[in-house]
Scaffold this motif. Structure first.
Motif, PDB file in Angstrom:
ATOM      1  N   SER A   1      10.367  -0.101  -3.983  1.00 56.29           N
ATOM      2  CA  SER A   1      11.154   0.914  -3.106  1.00 56.29           C
ATOM      3  C   SER A   1      12.260   1.060  -3.935  1.00 56.29           C
ATOM      4  O   SER A   1      12.261   2.370  -4.056  1.00 56.29           O
ATOM      5  N   GLY A   2      12.392   0.205  -5.034  1.00 52.97           N
ATOM      6  CA  GLY A   2      14.134   0.710  -5.909  1.00 52.97           C
ATOM      7  C   GLY A   2      13.826   1.575  -6.855  1.00 52.97           C
ATOM      8  O   GLY A   2      14.596   3.125  -7.081  1.00 52.97           O
ATOM      9  N   ALA A   3      12.506   1.495  -7.663  1.00 53.03           N
ATOM     10  CA  ALA A   3      11.758   1.833  -8.625  1.00 53.03           C
ATOM     11  C   ALA A   3      11.367   3.306  -8.275  1.00 53.03           C
ATOM     12  O   ALA A   3      11.234   4.144  -8.311  1.00 53.03           O
ATOM     13  N   ILE A   4      10.577   3.751  -6.761  1.00 53.26           N
ATOM     14  CA  ILE A   4      10.091   4.665  -6.503  1.00 53.26           C
ATOM     15  C   ILE A   4      11.381   5.858  -5.905  1.00 53.26           C
ATOM     16  O   ILE A   4      11.211   6.469  -6.451  1.00 53.26           O
ATOM     17  N   PHE A   5      12.296   5.023  -5.540  1.00 53.69           N
ATOM     18  CA  PHE A   5      13.185   6.241  -4.801  1.00 53.69           C
ATOM     19  C   PHE A   5      13.684   6.710  -6.505  1.00 53.69           C
ATOM     20  O   PHE A   5      14.568   7.436  -6.252  1.00 53.69           O
ATOM     21  N   GLY A   6      14.043   5.611  -7.677  1.00 53.83           N
ATOM     22  CA  GLY A   6      14.578   5.815  -8.838  1.00 53.83           C
ATOM     23  C   GLY A   6      13.393   7.411  -9.100  1.00 53.83           C
ATOM     24  O   GLY A   6      14.428   8.761  -9.604  1.00 53.83           O
ATOM     25  N   LEU A   7      12.454   6.871  -9.091  1.00 54.05           N
ATOM     26  CA  LEU A   7      11.457   8.891  -9.483  1.00 54.05           C
ATOM     27  C   LEU A   7      11.907   9.358  -8.793  1.00 54.05           C
ATOM     28  O   LEU A   7      12.252  10.225  -8.935  1.00 54.05           O
ATOM     29  N   PHE A   8      12.420   9.080  -7.626  1.00 55.19           N
ATOM     30  CA  PHE A   8      12.735  10.368  -6.689  1.00 55.19           C
ATOM     31  C   PHE A   8      14.119  11.069  -7.024  1.00 55.19           C
ATOM     32  O   PHE A   8      14.347  12.412  -6.723  1.00 55.19           O
ATOM     33  N   GLY A   9      14.834  10.656  -7.506  1.00 50.65           N
ATOM     34  CA  GLY A   9      15.929  10.844  -8.511  1.00 50.65           C
ATOM     35  C   GLY A   9      16.368  11.630  -9.175  1.00 50.65           C
ATOM     36  O   GLY A   9      16.956  12.766  -9.902  1.00 50.65           O
ATOM     37  N   VAL A  10      14.943  10.952 -10.054  1.00 51.37           N
ATOM     38  CA  VAL A  10      14.721  12.488 -11.271  1.00 51.37           C
ATOM     39  C   VAL A  10      14.164  13.181 -10.953  1.00 51.37           C
ATOM     40  O   VAL A  10      14.778  14.595 -11.541  1.00 51.37           O
TER      41      VAL A  10
ATOM     42  N   GLY B   1      14.870   0.502 -11.054  1.00 52.97           N
ATOM     43  CA  GLY B   1      14.307  -0.518 -10.647  1.00 52.97           C
ATOM     44  C   GLY B   1      15.155  -1.499 -10.639  1.00 52.97           C
ATOM     45  O   GLY B   1      16.215  -2.497  -9.359  1.00 52.97           O
ATOM     46  N   ILE B   2      15.918  -2.380 -11.335  1.00 50.75           N
ATOM     47  CA  ILE B   2      16.026  -2.941 -11.847  1.00 50.75           C
ATOM     48  C   ILE B   2      17.930  -2.900 -11.529  1.00 50.75           C
ATOM     49  O   ILE B   2      18.755  -3.900 -11.439  1.00 50.75           O
ATOM     50  N   MET B   3      18.587  -1.549 -12.172  1.00 46.25           N
ATOM     51  CA  MET B   3      19.328  -0.924 -11.495  1.00 46.25           C
ATOM     52  C   MET B   3      19.986  -1.392  -9.862  1.00 46.25           C
ATOM     53  O   MET B   3      21.118  -1.651  -9.699  1.00 46.25           O
ATOM     54  N   ALA B   4      18.902  -0.619  -9.324  1.00 46.90           N
ATOM     55  CA  ALA B   4      19.344  -1.425  -7.921  1.00 46.90           C
ATOM     56  C   ALA B   4      19.607  -2.357  -7.173  1.00 46.90           C
ATOM     57  O   ALA B   4      20.419  -3.378  -6.636  1.00 46.90           O
ATOM     58  N   ASN B   5      18.444  -3.418  -7.947  1.00 48.26           N
ATOM     59  CA  ASN B   5      18.791  -5.084  -7.416  1.00 48.26           C
ATOM     60  C   ASN B   5      20.265  -5.633  -8.507  1.00 48.26           C
ATOM     61  O   ASN B   5      20.190  -6.107  -7.564  1.00 48.26           O
ATOM     62  N   VAL B   6      20.170  -5.314  -9.036  1.00 46.75           N
ATOM     63  CA  VAL B   6      22.027  -5.050  -9.830  1.00 46.75           C
ATOM     64  C   VAL B   6      23.313  -4.632  -8.848  1.00 46.75           C
ATOM     65  O   VAL B   6      23.902  -5.754  -8.091  1.00 46.75           O
ATOM     66  N   VAL B   7      22.659  -3.584  -8.363  1.00 47.49           N
ATOM     67  CA  VAL B   7      23.890  -3.094  -7.172  1.00 47.49           C
ATOM     68  C   VAL B   7      23.905  -4.005  -5.685  1.00 47.49           C
ATOM     69  O   VAL B   7      25.086  -4.491  -4.760  1.00 47.49           O
ATOM     70  N   PHE B   8      22.841  -4.678  -5.454  1.00 43.44           N
ATOM     71  CA  PHE B   8      22.343  -5.461  -4.473  1.00 43.44           C
ATOM     72  C   PHE B   8      23.024  -7.065  -4.697  1.00 43.44           C
ATOM     73  O   PHE B   8      23.874  -7.523  -3.669  1.00 43.44           O
ATOM     74  N   TYR B   9      23.162  -7.025  -5.673  1.00 43.50           N
ATOM     75  CA  TYR B   9      23.536  -8.241  -6.361  1.00 43.50           C
ATOM     76  C   TYR B   9      25.157  -7.930  -6.309  1.00 43.50           C
ATOM     77  O   TYR B   9      25.869  -9.295  -5.227  1.00 43.50           O
ATOM     78  N   PHE B  10      25.758  -7.479  -5.893  1.00 41.49           N
ATOM     79  CA  PHE B  10      27.587  -7.172  -5.673  1.00 41.49           C
ATOM     80  C   PHE B  10      27.990  -6.833  -4.914  1.00 41.49           C
ATOM     81  O   PHE B  10      28.640  -7.333  -3.984  1.00 41.49           O
ATOM     82  N   LEU B  11      26.897  -6.128  -3.734  1.00 42.64           N
ATOM     83  CA  LEU B  11      26.709  -5.630  -2.128  1.00 42.64           C
ATOM     84  C   LEU B  11      26.083  -5.959  -1.697  1.00 42.64           C
ATOM     85  O   LEU B  11      27.311  -6.594   0.000  1.00 42.64           O
ATOM     86  N   GLY B  12      25.082  -6.908  -1.939  1.00 46.63           N
ATOM     87  CA  GLY B  12      24.602  -7.012  -0.787  1.00 46.63           C
ATOM     88  C   GLY B  12      24.980  -8.593  -0.310  1.00 46.63           C
ATOM     89  O   GLY B  12      25.915  -9.808  -0.582  1.00 46.63           O
TER      90      GLY B  12
ATOM     91  N   ALA C   1       0.804  -1.059   0.473  1.00 53.90           N
ATOM     92  CA  ALA C   1      -0.178   0.471  -0.202  1.00 53.90           C
ATOM     93  C   ALA C   1       0.739   1.619   0.190  1.00 53.90           C
ATOM     94  O   ALA C   1       0.162   1.934  -0.772  1.00 53.90           O
ATOM     95  N   PHE C   2       1.938   1.324   0.230  1.00 53.39           N
ATOM     96  CA  PHE C   2       3.272   2.429   0.390  1.00 53.39           C
ATOM     97  C   PHE C   2       3.234   2.849  -0.557  1.00 53.39           C
ATOM     98  O   PHE C   2       3.176   4.095  -0.763  1.00 53.39           O
ATOM     99  N   ASN C   3       3.942   1.859  -1.117  1.00 56.32           N
ATOM    100  CA  ASN C   3       4.520   2.036  -2.193  1.00 56.32           C
ATOM    101  C   ASN C   3       3.658   2.442  -3.551  1.00 56.32           C
ATOM    102  O   ASN C   3       4.382   3.049  -3.996  1.00 56.32           O
ATOM    103  N   SER C   4       2.675   1.519  -3.514  1.00 51.05           N
ATOM    104  CA  SER C   4       1.039   1.987  -4.945  1.00 51.05           C
ATOM    105  C   SER C   4       0.958   3.781  -4.441  1.00 51.05           C
ATOM    106  O   SER C   4       0.845   4.562  -5.293  1.00 51.05           O
ATOM    107  N   PHE C   5       0.905   3.899  -2.639  1.00 53.73           N
ATOM    108  CA  PHE C   5       0.459   5.050  -2.949  1.00 53.73           C
ATOM    109  C   PHE C   5       1.513   5.839  -3.055  1.00 53.73           C
ATOM    110  O   PHE C   5       0.984   7.071  -3.967  1.00 53.73           O
ATOM    111  N   SER C   6       2.106   5.807  -3.242  1.00 56.57           N
ATOM    112  CA  SER C   6       3.561   6.860  -2.808  1.00 56.57           C
ATOM    113  C   SER C   6       4.199   7.030  -4.586  1.00 56.57           C
ATOM    114  O   SER C   6       3.899   7.277  -5.647  1.00 56.57           O
ATOM    115  N   LEU C   7       3.195   5.738  -5.734  1.00 54.89           N
ATOM    116  CA  LEU C   7       3.900   5.538  -7.198  1.00 54.89           C
ATOM    117  C   LEU C   7       2.651   7.243  -7.648  1.00 54.89           C
ATOM    118  O   LEU C   7       2.375   7.403  -8.385  1.00 54.89           O
TER     119      LEU C   7
END
Length: 255
Positions: A127-136, A106-117, A76-82
């Motif tokens: 959330s990664g994609a939502i924060f991506g919109l915030f980055g824009v 969203g994909i880039m955030a998950n790729v980074v987690f793959y290497f660093l997580g 609900a939180f992510n959908s509301f933010s979107l």
């Protein structure tokens, strides 16, 4: 810019990508948590991100976590933010560029987690994609000031700062996905905002205080209801087909 005064039907007509994404969020939430006996548990397992499983060739796990959530409040939180922060960008960028930016961050955030997580962690959420919109938006505030006014700049920066603070305070948050989703959005912003001018594709907003009568309003409403029926039927058909393919070809390979 972030105030929604459309009717439900006009929102669906104006922001089809956001509407589709929210429907996907709700659909998979209901399937996973209300109907686990109909493959919901398997879908949750197959869709979660995990570094070890990705390294073993299950590359879809870089993408699928964007559409799944860990519970009702998470979804609900992510959908509301979107719904709140997405329409302005979908209006400015157009559907294709908006969806591309959303998925890319969203994909880039998950790729980074793959290497660093942490390899032991299972993660899901948009959330990664939502924060991506915030980055824009952050890039617009800092560099493309011609695309956003001061009031909305202050609002979005306040939201971003609070979001980052809550990322580090709340337990169980995928910090890497949030931070690098934000960074990814700022990185791709110069590309997707190229040749974009203020109010380039902004749709006029109806003033609820205006008095007027559209003689074609009833025919338009009938056409919308007809299209909505087609969308619902098509959506259910797609759900049935997807469930059939998963249960027939994918699930047997896990056992």
């Amino acid at each position: 810019m972030f105030i929604r005064n459309e009717s439900f039907s006009s929102f669906i007509q104006s922001y089809k990508v956001i509407t589709a994404l929210v429907i996907i969020h709700i659909f998979f939430y209901i399937w996973m948590y209300w109907f686990p006996f109909l493959g919901g548990l398997e879908i949750r397992w197959l869709g979660m991100g995990n570094n070890i499983l990705i390294s073993q060739g299950e590359y879809w796990r870089i993408v699928t976590p964007i559409f799944l959530h860990g519970g009702l409040m998470h979804m609900a939180f992510n959908s509301f933010s979107l719904v709140l922060f997405g329409p302005a960008l979908e209006s400015m960028l157009g559907r294709v560029k908006f969806l591309s930016a959303y998925l890319a961050t969203g994909i880039m955030a998950n790729v980074v987690f793959y290497f660093l997580g942490d390899d032991r962690t299972f993660h899901l959420g948009a959330s990664g994609a939502i924060f991506g919109l915030f980055g824009v938006y952050v890039y617009m505030v800092l560099v493309r000031k011609d695309l956003i006014d001061q009031t909305n700049s202050q609002l979005i920066m306040t939201i971003v700062v609070l979001g980052v603070i809550m990322t580090f305070i709340n337990p169980g948050i995928n910090i890497l996905a949030h931070i690098f989703g934000l960074i990814s959005g700022a990185v791709i912003a110069p590309i997707i905002l190229t040749n974009l001018r203020r109010n380039h594709q902004q749709r006029p907003v109806h003033d609820p205080d205006d008095i007027g009568f559209d003689p074609n309003r009833w025919s338009k409403r009938a056409k919308f209801k007809k299209r909505l029926i087609y969308y619902i039927i098509g959506g259910f058909a797609a759900m049935i087909l997807f469930f059939y393919l998963v249960s027939t070809f994918l699930l047997p390979t896990l056992y």
